[in-house]
Design a protein around this motif. Structure first.
Motif, short mmCIF file in Angstrom:
data_model
loop_
_atom_site.label_atom_id
_atom_site.label_comp_id
_atom_site.label_asym_id
_atom_site.label_seq_id
_atom_site.Cartn_x
_atom_site.Cartn_y
_atom_site.Cartn_z
N UNK A 1 0.84 -1.21 0.00
CA UNK A 1 0.00 0.00 0.00
C UNK A 1 0.87 1.26 0.00
N UNK A 2 1.95 1.23 0.77
CA UNK A 2 2.87 2.38 0.81
C UNK A 2 3.45 2.60 -0.59
N UNK A 3 3.84 1.49 -1.22
CA UNK A 3 4.42 1.57 -2.57
C UNK A 3 3.40 2.16 -3.56
N UNK A 4 2.15 1.72 -3.41
CA UNK A 4 1.10 2.23 -4.32
C UNK A 4 0.92 3.74 -4.11
N UNK B 1 5.55 6.25 -14.50
CA UNK B 1 6.10 4.94 -14.10
C UNK B 1 7.36 4.96 -13.25
N UNK B 2 7.73 6.11 -12.69
CA UNK B 2 8.90 6.10 -11.81
C UNK B 2 8.55 6.82 -10.50
N UNK B 3 9.23 6.39 -9.45
CA UNK B 3 9.05 7.08 -8.16
C UNK B 3 10.31 7.92 -7.95
N UNK B 4 10.08 9.17 -7.58
CA UNK B 4 11.16 10.13 -7.56
C UNK B 4 11.65 10.43 -6.13
N UNK B 5 12.96 10.36 -5.92
CA UNK B 5 13.52 10.64 -4.60
C UNK B 5 14.61 11.70 -4.70
N UNK C 1 16.12 11.13 -8.29
CA UNK C 1 16.72 9.79 -8.27
C UNK C 1 15.62 8.72 -8.32
N UNK C 2 15.98 7.59 -8.84
CA UNK C 2 15.03 6.45 -8.89
C UNK C 2 15.54 5.37 -7.95
N UNK C 3 14.62 4.52 -7.53
CA UNK C 3 15.00 3.37 -6.72
C UNK C 3 14.09 2.22 -7.11
N UNK C 4 14.61 1.00 -7.05
CA UNK C 4 13.77 -0.13 -7.44
C UNK C 4 12.79 -0.45 -6.31
N UNK C 5 11.76 -1.21 -6.68
CA UNK C 5 10.77 -1.64 -5.69
C UNK C 5 11.45 -2.43 -4.56
#
Ligand code: NAD
Length: 345
Positions: free
Chosen positions: A298-301, A312-316, A329-333
């Motif tokens: 759920x956090x990932x969603x 399609x990417x999560x940004x950090x 920056x990107x990070x994998x699941x």
């Protein structure tokens, strides 16, 4: 935009004069109203036409509350030359700023932050907004207030946990900018605040935010340094809201920074001893968020909905060292789940 420090009443008197004929409208946190009733009463003589009290809970940053405020302004005869004075923490300055920035296509407004969070962060930088469709700050505009009046005496009445909320953002400024600022920030004792030191650190923090907001107003590159810790934090806040668990923004940021320092170690070899220092500090001073592995999906969603993302990417924002940040920056699941495991299990 001007920032004036200390001498709150004198500063208010100085700036409101030219708005008297068109009306001065105060949006105030109801708790703050009760605590500082003497100050509010002493300001009546400056020409305040009407006062709107809000209950400062996250659910007040809503379209319904914005509509009530627009209606109130309209009914009380506010016009485009009126002044709106927002007095309270980040909930009040975000909501009041959004209403001021949109009413009649925008009126002048002043922010008077009464929490440490609002002094160092929420009232500065021009981001205003409300939550929508279960997402934080989903609707809003970038608009600066004409003035920000900062008086650190206003935080004396804040409970410890609310001071810790603003303090989390102060730690963030240290981490993203320089080790000396970080060291001095760790030196602050929230149980017994050295006001002189606090005021000087607040000024430095504000300068950092103003600089980043100036070179990247719309939050596409360097300003994203300020989002350090916030990708996880916003997901924690959304999870908490869904579960009806109480979680303040500052507490979410404190835990979010630990997770993002963990990713910084993986991606940029950020010094592990600083990760451990922050992790121990957060465990000691911030209430734990009840997160288990069943919550990770759920956090990932929620992270996938973050405004900072591209498709399609999560940004950090991650750190190579104290003061050396990398935006976008990107990070994998797998790495994200590993960070959650490290911090919460
Ligand atoms: N716009 C931005 O750039 C930005 C940045 C950071 C945070 N925010 C937003 O700010 C909000 C959080 O703000 P906050 O932490 O300032 O808290 P807040 O506005 O939620 O206030 C926290 C609590 O403290 C009380 N309070 C406020 N001032 C007080 C005082 N002087 N004495 C005693 N009690 C007082 C309030 O009634 C409330 O119960 C979140 O909605 C967050 O998203 C916005």
């Amino acid at each position: 935009m001007k920032i004036l420090y200390s001498n709150l009443v004198r500063n208010i008197e100085k700036i409101v004069g030219k708005y008297r004929d068109d009306g001065i409208f105060v949006v105030i946190d109801s708790t703050v109203y009760d605590i500082f009733i003497d100050i509010i009463e002493s300001l009546r003589s400056t020409g305040i036409r009407s006062v709107y009290k809000i209950v400062a809970v996250e659910s007040a940053k809503s379209i319904d509350e914005a509509v009530s405020l627009w209606q109130w302004l309209g009914n009380e005869g506010a016009n485009r030359q009126s002044l709106i004075v927002n007095i309270g923490g980040g909930i009040t300055t975000d909501l009041g700023g959004f209403v001021a920035a949109t009413f009649k296509r925008g009126c002048d407004f002043v922010n008077i932050p009464t929490t440490l969070m609002a002094m160092v962060d929420a009232s500065i930088g021009g981001k205003t907004g409300i939550n929508f469709a279960g997402l934080k700050n989903e609707v809003g505009v970038f608009t600066d207030p004409q003035w920000i009046l900062i008086d650190t005496d206003l935080i004396d009445t804040l409970p410890y946990t609310a001071k810790a909320d603003g303090y989390a953002e102060m730690l963030k400024y240290g981490l993203i900018s320089d080790s000396d600022l970080l060291r001095q920030t760790y030196d602050i004792d929230l149980e017994n605040i050295d006001k002189k030191l606090l005021s000087s650190l607040i000024k430095r923090d504000i300068e950092i935010k103003q600089y980043l907001a100036k070179i990247d107003r719309y939050d596409r590159n360097e300003r994203r340094a300020l989002n350090f810790g916030h990708t996880f934090a916003h997901a924690f806040e959304a999870l908490a809201a869904n579960r009806e668990i109480e979680l303040t923004h500052g507490h979410a940021v404190a835990w979010g920074m630990v997770c993002e320092l963990y990713l910084s170690v993986i991606h940029y070899k950020f010094p592990k001893k600083e990760l451990h220092r922050l992790h121990s500090f957060v465990k000691e001073h911030y209430t734990a968020i009840p997160i288990g592995c069943r919550d990770f999906d759920e956090i990932y969603a929620f992270m996938q909905h973050d405004k900072k993302n591209t498709i399609n990417t999560i940004n950090f924002t991650l750190l190579e060292d104290i003061g050396k940040f990398h935006c976008n920056c990107k990070s994998s699941k797998d790495e994200i789940y590993e960070a959650l495991e490290y911090v919460f299990l």
